[in-house]
Write a protein that holds these residues in place. Sequence first.
Motif: not given
Length: 840
Positions: A14-15, A17-19, A73
């Motif tokens: 999740p981190r 995907n967000e950052s 990423q």
Amino acid sequence: MSIQQFIQEHIFTPRLNESQVLVAYDPEQRYRDICLAMATEKRVVVDATESSIHSRAAAVAALGQLGRNEIEQLLVYVPAPKPIEDEEKQVDPFSFYGECGAVFPLGDGDNYMTLCLRAKPDHTTQIRAVFDDNPNPDFAVINAIGGGLNWPNLRAQLDVESTRDIIFALLAPSAMQQAALKESDSWVAEAKELFKVSIGLVLKTRGKTWSAIADELWRFVLFSEFAFDLPGGLPADLLDVPRASDAAQPLIEDICERLRTDSRRRDTYIERAEAIEIELNLKDSCSHLTDLGTRDTFPFEERTFLLQAMDALQRGDTDKVRLILSNHAQSVWTGKGESQSQWDLLRSALALVESCEDHERILSDHTQSMEKLIDFYVMQLREVDRLHREFEQAVSDYDWQDTQGLMKPLQQQARKQYGKLMEKVQGIFTKHLEHSGWPLASKCANTEVFDQLVAPKLMQSGNKVAYLMVDALRYELGVALAQQLEDEGKVKLSVALAQLPSITLVGMASLLPGASTDFRLVKKANKFVPYIKDQEVETVAQRMDLVRKRYGQRFQEGRLEEFVRNRFDVEADVELFILRSVEIDSHFENHPDTAPTEIINALKRIRVAIHKLKDAGFHEVVIVTDHGFFMNTHAAAGDTCSKPQGDWNNVHERCLLGEGDSDNNHYKLSCEKAGIRGDFATLAGPLSLASYKSGMLYYHGGASLQECVVPVITLELAAAKQAPIEQASVVLNYKNGAKRITTRLPVLDISLESQDMFSVGSDFEILLEAHDKNGNVVGEAKHGGVVNPATGTIVLKPGDTTKITLRMQLEFEGKFKVKALNPSTMAIFCQLDLETDYTV
């Protein structure tokens, strides 16, 4: 799901995907394999374990790829502690990437044990036990917890998933869950194993029914919470009572808190806790303990906290009192009306004591003249009177239950504090009275009110003015009433000075037309009679006759209570409508112990009258009063004053008119200086707040701020602001549908359900009353908390739900209706049919 999967899928992914960029710091190298396994074609993982130089180059290259959208990423794994201070970040070659994106660990929520607990919420007890033995267990150890035991029968029959939800359901099942448990006992074996591994309970009962198991589970869970909260450990005779291990504390506390806050289970919790307290003899076993922690699992603990707060208040430790009140404001035991009354009384006492102390500190800044003292009273000091009245109201609400005198020391202390301040103020007031006289030229006198505020409005035909003459509406009550009337139109509150002596006979006459120039007191036999010019105005009939002679058919009058009850209507051509209200003074004179509650009823009737006046075409209202009053509850036996020698008329045991001696206990001034025209030479009275007769809890007639400084309210009526009831519906409920009350202080749930999106921000004011079959009021919302002590009403927004204690009349038994009413129109929002079922 393994702990590795959880960290990958619920923490790192999740981190990223967000950052897009994540730096994972890991000095124990616990998460290295997890990070390396996350590399994909579009996600680059840079490992700084082997070479700092090579990894820095790889990270720079990957960041470039990310900028060119060649990858999506970047995860940088750093086997070192996360830098905290700026100096540490400056020397860390990878801190830049953290600033660009996200960092792991982010805080306490990312520590290893917390992650394990989040990954396996059904097995918190076992996980905590593992960490107690080894602060750094392997993933394999954590993954082995649970062993694939999924409680399939319990989950299927209860229709819940987690361990805590299963235990919660077994403690207080819904009707559907209870029916499912009765159909089969296949769940029993699973429940025994679940209790053992999650909270450490080894069931002793051989019964296989829900009730047998629930009895033991309730006792275990509630006693465990009690034991966890006890700072000094358990008494010797309670050491063998089964309880949960320390590792289960979070789960136990969470379940207990859910039981107390769930409105559908709260009554069950109360019944179970009361029964377990008796069964384990907790009150006697813990009678020597002074510190029971902060939670009130059992009712006897709430009593202990109350006593601690009372003791702290008597010692002057108001900080501790506030802390206890804050901690227990939402206590489950306030769901019992009797307990709520005690806490409300404590809260009122604290507010009064603190206000007295605050105002005593600043009193000397406002005593230089009578004008400054009155201004101080009007702006600030009258708040002390309000708090004292609300305190006495709380005393009245609870006193009939206090057969053991539990709250008497609290009452005495608060009253003593109030009396101390007001006696000091009174000494200053009477000193200025002798020097300055009465009334002050800078303030409006009551004799001037009609001639200045009403008569000019009637000079032009067609103006319709209502003149409300309310007996004993002292200034702080005028403030409360003015605030209540703000929704009715443009309100102006001003101060007036009552005519001396401050009694109804004089005060009501002083409010008549022509009083500003022609009011006087005439001596007749052994009494005095008020006159306006040559007309005697001693009685109501005489006073109203004077007004009728001046305004003829333009004038109509009547009692406010009868007008509210629709016993007469306003005639079409009336332009001056006088309504008379005597309920406050009458109730104080005859029933001083319960009079504070009657004040609220009087104000409610005024609001209803205002609404009816609006419907009758009136646009202007002037509300006045003859005098104020003083509540003498602090006086001890013998607190009286002896009359000096002379030819005196004793006025209401509070002042003297005539001629005679004076002494060090009395003020004395000429009637001319006191603003009294007529046949008397001298006015005298006690310098203190004492009277000439003992046992008087309420009085007026003398000279004090409370008796002589009065309100004048002018109101230009406008359309009401309360949103239409169609926009929201009021719902009343008692004990999940119960129809009989077993206490004279039942607690009801009231909620306001929105029916359209436009009413969400609207405030709805609701009056809650219980009516018998004849429509008589037999119960009212107990003042305090969310119930406004000045109006007796509750203000809710759509979506709000709250608990209200209904205070039933002691004499009433039988069927009744609880009605939620519009306080202005008395229209019924909703009603609930109930019946008394008292055991005494």
